[in-house]
Structure formats: C-alpha cells, structure tokens
Design a protein around this motif. Sequence first.
Motif, PDB file in Angstrom:
ATOM      1  N   GLY A  99       0.355 -27.126   0.412  1.00 31.34           N
ATOM      2  CA  GLY A  99       1.259 -27.481   1.042  1.00 31.34           C
ATOM      3  C   GLY A  99       2.440 -26.534   1.123  1.00 31.34           C
ATOM      4  O   GLY A  99       2.193 -25.225   0.726  1.00 31.34           O
ATOM      5  N   PRO A 100       3.460 -26.779   1.915  1.00 29.67           N
ATOM      6  CA  PRO A 100       4.612 -25.648   1.964  1.00 29.67           C
ATOM      7  C   PRO A 100       4.990 -25.372   0.696  1.00 29.67           C
ATOM      8  O   PRO A 100       5.129 -25.891  -0.447  1.00 29.67           O
ATOM      9  N   GLY A 101       5.510 -23.875   0.655  1.00 24.46           N
ATOM     10  CA  GLY A 101       5.941 -23.426  -0.586  1.00 24.46           C
ATOM     11  C   GLY A 101       6.012 -22.012  -0.416  1.00 24.46           C
ATOM     12  O   GLY A 101       5.658 -21.266   0.533  1.00 24.46           O
ATOM     13  N   VAL A 102       6.449 -21.379  -1.642  1.00 28.74           N
ATOM     14  CA  VAL A 102       6.619 -19.711  -1.870  1.00 28.74           C
ATOM     15  C   VAL A 102       5.102 -19.087  -1.687  1.00 28.74           C
ATOM     16  O   VAL A 102       4.425 -19.738  -2.219  1.00 28.74           O
ATOM     17  N   MET A 103       5.068 -18.128  -0.738  1.00 29.98           N
ATOM     18  CA  MET A 103       3.843 -17.271  -0.768  1.00 29.98           C
ATOM     19  C   MET A 103       3.828 -16.099  -1.688  1.00 29.98           C
ATOM     20  O   MET A 103       3.146 -16.094  -2.489  1.00 29.98           O
ATOM     21  N   HIS A 104       4.864 -15.668  -1.631  1.00 30.95           N
ATOM     22  CA  HIS A 104       5.299 -14.578  -2.574  1.00 30.95           C
ATOM     23  C   HIS A 104       6.750 -14.074  -2.660  1.00 30.95           C
ATOM     24  O   HIS A 104       7.401 -14.264  -1.740  1.00 30.95           O
ATOM     25  N   VAL A 105       7.140 -13.359  -3.763  1.00 33.52           N
ATOM     26  CA  VAL A 105       8.335 -12.634  -3.924  1.00 33.52           C
ATOM     27  C   VAL A 105       8.002 -11.293  -3.980  1.00 33.52           C
ATOM     28  O   VAL A 105       7.237 -10.757  -4.479  1.00 33.52           O
ATOM     29  N   ALA A 106       8.830 -10.518  -2.955  1.00 32.16           N
ATOM     30  CA  ALA A 106       8.553  -9.061  -2.915  1.00 32.16           C
ATOM     31  C   ALA A 106       9.615  -8.235  -3.693  1.00 32.16           C
ATOM     32  O   ALA A 106      10.868  -8.578  -3.271  1.00 32.16           O
ATOM     33  N   TRP A 107       9.448  -7.436  -4.612  1.00 28.21           N
ATOM     34  CA  TRP A 107      10.323  -6.895  -5.505  1.00 28.21           C
ATOM     35  C   TRP A 107      10.629  -5.320  -4.711  1.00 28.21           C
ATOM     36  O   TRP A 107       9.746  -4.828  -4.504  1.00 28.21           O
ATOM     37  N   GLY A 108      11.936  -5.151  -4.633  1.00 31.57           N
ATOM     38  CA  GLY A 108      12.075  -3.691  -4.069  1.00 31.57           C
ATOM     39  C   GLY A 108      12.111  -2.609  -4.991  1.00 31.57           C
ATOM     40  O   GLY A 108      12.400  -2.849  -6.014  1.00 31.57           O
ATOM     41  N   VAL A 109      11.470  -1.561  -4.396  1.00 32.02           N
ATOM     42  CA  VAL A 109      11.351  -0.264  -5.389  1.00 32.02           C
ATOM     43  C   VAL A 109      11.802   0.930  -4.432  1.00 32.02           C
ATOM     44  O   VAL A 109      11.805   0.907  -3.291  1.00 32.02           O
ATOM     45  N   ASP A 110      11.769   2.028  -5.042  1.00 33.83           N
ATOM     46  CA  ASP A 110      12.293   3.213  -4.611  1.00 33.83           C
ATOM     47  C   ASP A 110      11.316   3.958  -4.221  1.00 33.83           C
ATOM     48  O   ASP A 110      11.362   4.865  -3.324  1.00 33.83           O
ATOM     49  N   ASP A 111      10.163   4.359  -4.791  1.00 37.29           N
ATOM     50  CA  ASP A 111       8.927   5.085  -4.778  1.00 37.29           C
ATOM     51  C   ASP A 111       7.506   4.305  -4.693  1.00 37.29           C
ATOM     52  O   ASP A 111       6.886   4.445  -5.614  1.00 37.29           O
ATOM     53  N   ILE A 112       7.350   3.473  -3.528  1.00 33.62           N
ATOM     54  CA  ILE A 112       6.369   2.654  -3.544  1.00 33.62           C
ATOM     55  C   ILE A 112       5.004   3.383  -3.840  1.00 33.62           C
ATOM     56  O   ILE A 112       4.067   2.962  -4.238  1.00 33.62           O
ATOM     57  N   ASP A 113       4.756   4.637  -3.111  1.00 36.47           N
ATOM     58  CA  ASP A 113       3.855   5.283  -3.425  1.00 36.47           C
ATOM     59  C   ASP A 113       3.322   5.622  -4.550  1.00 36.47           C
ATOM     60  O   ASP A 113       2.301   5.665  -5.049  1.00 36.47           O
ATOM     61  N   GLY A 114       4.451   6.273  -5.391  1.00 36.31           N
ATOM     62  CA  GLY A 114       4.177   6.783  -6.735  1.00 36.31           C
ATOM     63  C   GLY A 114       4.004   5.380  -7.494  1.00 36.31           C
ATOM     64  O   GLY A 114       2.913   5.758  -8.454  1.00 36.31           O
ATOM     65  N   MET A 115       4.551   4.397  -7.421  1.00 35.92           N
ATOM     66  CA  MET A 115       4.355   3.225  -8.266  1.00 35.92           C
ATOM     67  C   MET A 115       2.962   2.309  -8.048  1.00 35.92           C
ATOM     68  O   MET A 115       2.356   2.055  -8.856  1.00 35.92           O
ATOM     69  N   PHE A 116       2.344   2.645  -6.530  1.00 36.57           N
ATOM     70  CA  PHE A 116       1.163   2.189  -6.421  1.00 36.57           C
ATOM     71  C   PHE A 116       0.217   2.962  -7.457  1.00 36.57           C
ATOM     72  O   PHE A 116      -0.658   2.444  -7.741  1.00 36.57           O
ATOM     73  N   ASN A 117       0.316   4.527  -7.332  1.00 39.34           N
ATOM     74  CA  ASN A 117      -0.587   5.037  -7.989  1.00 39.34           C
ATOM     75  C   ASN A 117      -0.538   4.774  -9.459  1.00 39.34           C
ATOM     76  O   ASN A 117      -1.277   4.619 -10.243  1.00 39.34           O
ATOM     77  N   ASP A 118       0.696   4.568 -10.069  1.00 38.70           N
ATOM     78  CA  ASP A 118       0.941   4.448 -11.390  1.00 38.70           C
ATOM     79  C   ASP A 118       0.448   3.108 -11.706  1.00 38.70           C
ATOM     80  O   ASP A 118      -0.059   2.843 -13.078  1.00 38.70           O
ATOM     81  N   LEU A 119       0.645   2.030 -11.067  1.00 36.76           N
ATOM     82  CA  LEU A 119       0.030   0.746 -11.516  1.00 36.76           C
ATOM     83  C   LEU A 119      -1.508   0.830 -11.352  1.00 36.76           C
ATOM     84  O   LEU A 119      -1.946   0.450 -12.275  1.00 36.76           O
ATOM     85  N   LYS A 120      -1.983   1.461 -10.428  1.00 38.79           N
ATOM     86  CA  LYS A 120      -3.566   1.631 -10.453  1.00 38.79           C
ATOM     87  C   LYS A 120      -3.952   2.491 -11.853  1.00 38.79           C
ATOM     88  O   LYS A 120      -5.042   1.976 -12.309  1.00 38.79           O
ATOM     89  N   ALA A 121      -3.360   3.471 -12.042  1.00 36.39           N
ATOM     90  CA  ALA A 121      -3.666   4.244 -13.458  1.00 36.39           C
ATOM     91  C   ALA A 121      -3.631   3.178 -14.521  1.00 36.39           C
ATOM     92  O   ALA A 121      -4.308   3.435 -15.600  1.00 36.39           O
ATOM     93  N   LYS A 122      -2.669   2.244 -14.640  1.00 38.13           N
ATOM     94  CA  LYS A 122      -2.376   1.260 -15.710  1.00 38.13           C
ATOM     95  C   LYS A 122      -3.582   0.320 -15.773  1.00 38.13           C
ATOM     96  O   LYS A 122      -3.477  -0.528 -16.428  1.00 38.13           O
ATOM     97  N   GLY A 123      -4.379   0.147 -14.766  1.00 39.95           N
ATOM     98  CA  GLY A 123      -5.393  -0.575 -14.599  1.00 39.95           C
ATOM     99  C   GLY A 123      -5.354  -1.849 -13.758  1.00 39.95           C
ATOM    100  O   GLY A 123      -6.308  -2.915 -13.950  1.00 39.95           O
ATOM    101  N   ASN A 124      -4.296  -1.722 -13.080  1.00 45.66           N
ATOM    102  CA  ASN A 124      -3.955  -3.177 -12.018  1.00 45.66           C
ATOM    103  C   ASN A 124      -5.017  -2.957 -10.973  1.00 45.66           C
ATOM    104  O   ASN A 124      -5.090  -1.600 -10.403  1.00 45.66           O
ATOM    105  N   GLU A 125      -5.475  -3.951 -10.146  1.00 40.08           N
ATOM    106  CA  GLU A 125      -6.162  -3.945  -8.873  1.00 40.08           C
ATOM    107  C   GLU A 125      -5.201  -4.195  -7.951  1.00 40.08           C
ATOM    108  O   GLU A 125      -4.201  -5.156  -8.034  1.00 40.08           O
ATOM    109  N   LEU A 126      -5.042  -3.098  -6.859  1.00 39.60           N
ATOM    110  CA  LEU A 126      -3.966  -3.257  -5.724  1.00 39.60           C
ATOM    111  C   LEU A 126      -4.748  -3.636  -4.368  1.00 39.60           C
ATOM    112  O   LEU A 126      -6.187  -2.822  -4.335  1.00 39.60           O
ATOM    113  N   ARG A 127      -4.480  -4.252  -3.466  1.00 37.59           N
ATOM    114  CA  ARG A 127      -4.928  -4.281  -2.369  1.00 37.59           C
ATOM    115  C   ARG A 127      -4.939  -3.285  -1.712  1.00 37.59           C
ATOM    116  O   ARG A 127      -3.822  -2.228  -1.328  1.00 37.59           O
TER     117      ARG A 127
END
Length: 135
Positions: A73-101
Amino acid sequence: MLNKVHHVTYAVNSIADIADYMENNFDLKPIRVDEFTDRGFKSVLFQVGETLVDFFEPIRDDTALARQLRETGPGVMHVAWGVDDIDGMFNDLKAKGNELRGEGPSVSPYGYKTANIEPSSSHNIHFQLAEGEHS
C-alpha cells in the motif's frame, strides 16, 4: 558523511489527491509536477524547509513502485540522505563490503546525483544517498 535529509519519497495511488491534501491541510503547493514515462511514474514535488518531499504514482504495472503499492500500500519508498562527495562515498561503501546499485552514482530525473545501497547490505533498509539540488 551524512549531512541532512535530502528528500523523502512516498509511493501513492494518486498524486492529484495527495497534492490537494497537502495544499488543503498544510498550505503547501507543489514546486513541480512531472511524468517520467520512461521510468513509469508521475510525481509531485514539494519543498519543506531544506528537504524535498516527493510522491510517486505508477503509470505502469511492471515497476518496483507499482509492486510496492500492490504489496504494502501507500507509504515511504525511501529516505535520501544528503552527502557532499557521493562519488567518494560510493567507492568507500563498496570497499566496506556494501552492495550498491550500478557502477557509480546516477543522476535523478530532478538533476541531483543519487546512489542506492542494496537493502541486503543495510539490514533490509533502503538507504539512498543524494548530492546536489533539484533543477
């Protein structure tokens, strides 16, 4: 790291109905109304302080949005958190073992960059990161 709630996205059955509700109850008028045919949804966007609040209505039955509405039913899909360096954060999260789209951040239909952490990496919570403002 995380610096604000960039936006909150809701799945709804009717963006027209929610736009009327937001205006009648909170005196909020949309800053944008769009149809993203290629992505399978219509949207209405509001600015609440520094946070964007958007509501998505599916226009096709074969999308994740349409499936979510059918299943929960209707409801929250997601909350997006603001960041300053999304490219760097993407790489850092992957290096920490996270799976990203994807292979890196993508550009939203509103012009800001986003990255999504797969819920299987984040305790089944859909975390989205966002950098930049809407256009």
